[in-house]
Design an enzyme around this catalytic site. Structure first.
Site, PDB file in Angstrom:
ATOM      1  N   GLN A 251      -7.637  -0.216   3.737  1.00 56.25           N
ATOM      2  CA  GLN A 251      -8.467  -0.794   4.805  1.00 56.25           C
ATOM      3  C   GLN A 251      -9.826  -1.251   4.289  1.00 56.25           C
ATOM      4  OE1 GLN A 251      -7.887  -1.388   8.139  1.00 56.25           O
ATOM      5  NE2 GLN A 251      -5.741  -0.865   7.816  1.00 56.25           N
TER       6      GLN A 251
ATOM      7  N   GLY B  26       0.813  -1.209   0.000  1.00 56.24           N
ATOM      8  CA  GLY B  26       0.000   0.000   0.000  1.00 56.24           C
ATOM      9  C   GLY B  26       0.850   1.264   0.000  1.00 56.24           C
ATOM     10  N   THR B  27       1.945   1.225   0.730  1.00 56.56           N
ATOM     11  CA  THR B  27       2.783   2.423   0.835  1.00 56.56           C
ATOM     12  C   THR B  27       3.331   2.827  -0.534  1.00 56.56           C
ATOM     13  OG1 THR B  27       3.390   1.833   3.093  1.00 56.56           O
ATOM     14  CG2 THR B  27       4.841   3.389   1.959  1.00 56.56           C
TER      15      THR B  27
ATOM     16  N   THR C 173      11.992  -6.678 -11.624  1.00 53.21           N
ATOM     17  CA  THR C 173      11.560  -8.030 -12.007  1.00 53.21           C
ATOM     18  C   THR C 173      10.189  -8.322 -11.405  1.00 53.21           C
ATOM     19  OG1 THR C 173      13.858  -8.756 -12.082  1.00 53.21           O
ATOM     20  CG2 THR C 173      12.190 -10.481 -11.837  1.00 53.21           C
TER      21      THR C 173
ATOM     22  N   CYS D 239       3.146   2.313  15.458  1.00 53.49           N
ATOM     23  CA  CYS D 239       3.957   3.191  14.614  1.00 53.49           C
ATOM     24  C   CYS D 239       5.061   2.362  13.994  1.00 53.49           C
ATOM     25  CB  CYS D 239       4.493   4.383  15.385  1.00 53.49           C
ATOM     26  SG  CYS D 239       5.884   4.002  16.444  1.00 53.49           S
TER      27      CYS D 239
ATOM     28  N   HIS E   5      -1.805  -7.786   2.181  1.00 57.19           N
ATOM     29  CA  HIS E   5      -1.847  -8.405   3.518  1.00 57.19           C
ATOM     30  C   HIS E   5      -3.017  -7.925   4.358  1.00 57.19           C
ATOM     31  CE1 HIS E   5       0.041  -5.240   6.225  1.00 57.19           C
ATOM     32  NE2 HIS E   5       0.402  -4.755   5.046  1.00 57.19           N
TER      33      HIS E   5
ATOM     34  N   ASN F 143      -8.081   3.697   8.840  1.00 52.41           N
ATOM     35  CA  ASN F 143      -7.532   2.508   9.479  1.00 52.41           C
ATOM     36  C   ASN F 143      -7.782   2.437  10.977  1.00 52.41           C
ATOM     37  OD1 ASN F 143      -5.665   4.670   8.609  1.00 52.41           O
ATOM     38  ND2 ASN F 143      -4.309   3.792  10.151  1.00 52.41           N
TER      39      ASN F 143
HETATM   40  N1  PLP Z   1      -2.801   2.811   3.990  1.00 57.04           N
HETATM   41  C1  PLP Z   1      -3.528   2.373   5.034  1.00 57.04           C
HETATM   42  C2  PLP Z   1      -4.875   2.970   5.293  1.00 57.04           C
HETATM   43  C3  PLP Z   1      -3.032   1.366   5.870  1.00 57.04           C
HETATM   44  O1  PLP Z   1      -3.769   0.941   6.894  1.00 57.04           O
HETATM   45  C4  PLP Z   1      -1.745   0.832   5.597  1.00 57.04           C
HETATM   46  C5  PLP Z   1      -1.159  -0.199   6.473  1.00 57.04           C
HETATM   47  O2  PLP Z   1      -1.468  -0.300   7.637  1.00 57.04           O
HETATM   48  C6  PLP Z   1      -1.034   1.319   4.473  1.00 57.04           C
HETATM   49  C7  PLP Z   1      -1.592   2.308   3.705  1.00 57.04           C
HETATM   50  C8  PLP Z   1       0.321   0.797   4.128  1.00 57.04           C
HETATM   51  O3  PLP Z   1       0.225  -0.460   3.487  1.00 57.04           O
HETATM   52  P1  PLP Z   1       1.490  -1.423   3.411  1.00 57.04           P
HETATM   53  O4  PLP Z   1       1.675  -2.007   4.768  1.00 57.04           O
HETATM   54  O5  PLP Z   1       1.119  -2.482   2.423  1.00 57.04           O
HETATM   55  O6  PLP Z   1       2.641  -0.620   2.940  1.00 57.04           O
END
Ligand code: PLP
Length: 394
Positions: free
Chosen positions: A180, A68-69, A238, A327, A202, A152
């Site tokens: 979320q 997600g990040t 890759t 955190c 995940h 979240n």
């Molecule tokens: N965005 C939200 C709302 C999240 O809850 C999270 C992870 O807790 C992320 C982004 C980040 O996702 P990732 O852990 O796959 O980088």
């Protein structure tokens, strides 16, 4: 046995994801031209199609990321930098104060570099974001609006269709962090009207370290990583064949089960919230209406309890929940989300998911209704855990 109430942090992998992972763990390089490479590439493209089907978009709009990040960073930096190249000016970005750091940090980083002018819209007390307030922040130079699908911590769900309709009329693209949302909401790129979407496997039963960025056709995005030019030049590197296949398998399984899961989770989260808020000094935060909050989340504020003592007590009796937002370093800290919403007290997020059972929920009710009053009376975590022993045996 741990009672696992932290699905919002990560949810256990589904059997379909495990099977796909082991099936493709020894995949060849999906860019190689030999037969084994072609088979690996076919697996990636099949995964892309499955993800597109699950999300209501075209396979050409799906890019696999490391999570997600990265998907959030790609959309935010990529769109802002593309607008900067196009206009040769400083574009404007609108986001909200309740976003995950995966959105807020790149937004603030861009602003600190002078790459963007940033507006951060405050939330309502229940964690939702007012569409009108977002629209008020939008101007003629706004290059992107980023509003999360669901928060979240509080589980607050935003009205993306209403927002996207207005933004489309003004020609402003909308990105949403749907990380979320994917486990329990019907994520639909077209129905939501979003131009970019970030997901993380995940959170819906896939492995950690893989996610999805949906980038609508025509949305100009500057890539973050340059290299071999994979994924149409948007994301070099890759192909992670096994991770991509497992992500798709998990999402397909999650979509098939979503409605039934939602019903189960609503019953359980209401049962848990009902039992715990019957205690003195405990309130449920987040939106009041069921349709405005995720079925998986119960967010509680507990008066007269130290958050660290609460976390320790729950650990001692084998309950994994989130007392304060986790955190990056694994510790807990004050939550900027709760602060932005004007909420105070020791926070406790219980998040349920596809592996949750009736007995886990009953155990959580037992634990919380015993431990919280003892902590409120000033007992140390060990004594609170001992009180549970005395009541039910732990
Ligand atoms: N965005 C939200 C709302 C999240 O809850 C999270 C992870 O807790 C992320 C982004 C980040 O996702 P990732 O852990 O796959 O980088």
């Amino acid at each position: 046995m741990t009672t696992y109430l932290d699905h919002a942090a990560t949810t256990p992998p589904r059997p379909e994801a495990r099977a796909a992972l082991s099936r493709w763990l020894e995949a060849a390089n999906a860019s190689a031209t030999h037969l084994a490479g072609q088979a690996a590439r076919a697996a990636v493209e099949e995964a892309r199609e499955a993800v597109a089907t699950a999300l209501g978009c075209s396979p050409h709009e799906v890019v696999f990321t490391s999570g997600g990040t990265e998907a959030d960073n790609l959309a935010i930096k990529g769109v802002v930098w593309a607008a900067r190249e196009r206009t040769r000016g400083v574009p404007h970005l609108v986001t909200t104060a309740v976003e995950h750091p995966a959105v807020l940090d790149p937004a603030r980083w861009l602003a600190a570099r002078g790459d963007v002018r940033l507006s951060v819209v405050p939330p309502r007390r229940d964690g939702r974001v007012e569409v009108e307030q977002v629209l008020d922040a939008v101007g003629p130079d706004t290059a992107l609006v980023s509003v999360m699908a669901a928060n979240n911590e509080l589980g607050a769900v935003n009205d993306l269709p209403a927002l996207s309709a207005e933004l489309r009329a003004r020609g402003v693209p909308l990105h949403t962090d749907g990380v979320q949302a994917a486990a329990t909401l019907d994520v639909d790129v077209r129905a939501w009207g979003v131009d970019a979407l970030a997901l993380s496997a995940h959170k819906f039963g896939g492995p950690q370290g893989v996610g999805v960025a949906v980038l609508r056709r025509g949305l100009a995005v500057v890539p973050l990583s340059h290299g071999g030019g994979q994924d149409r030049g948007v994301r070099s590197g890759t192909f992670a064949v096994a991770l991509d296949a497992a992500c798709a398998a998990a999402l397909t399984a999650a979509v098939a089960e979503r409605e039934a899961l939602r019903t189960r989770l609503r019953g359980w989260t209401d049962r848990l919230a009902g039992a715990v808020t019957a205690l003195e000094g405990v309130t449920r935060s987040g939106p009041l209406r069921a349709e405005d909050r995720l079925a998986s989340h119960v967010h509680l504020l507990i008066e007269g309890v130290d958050p660290t003592a609460l976390a320790l007590s729950l650990d001692l009796v084998g309950v994994a929940a989130s007392a304060g937002a986790a955190c990056g370093a694994g510790a807990t800290k004050g939550s900027p989300v709760l602060e932005a919403c004007g909420l105070e007290g020791a926070p406790l997020r219980c998040s349920l998911g596809w592996t949750t059972t009736d007995s886990e929920v009953e155990r959580a009710v037992e634990v919380l209704t015993t431990v919280v009053p003892v902590l409120q009376a000033g007992a140390a975590p060990r004594a609170a855990a001992g009180a549970l022993d005395a009541v039910v045996g732990s």
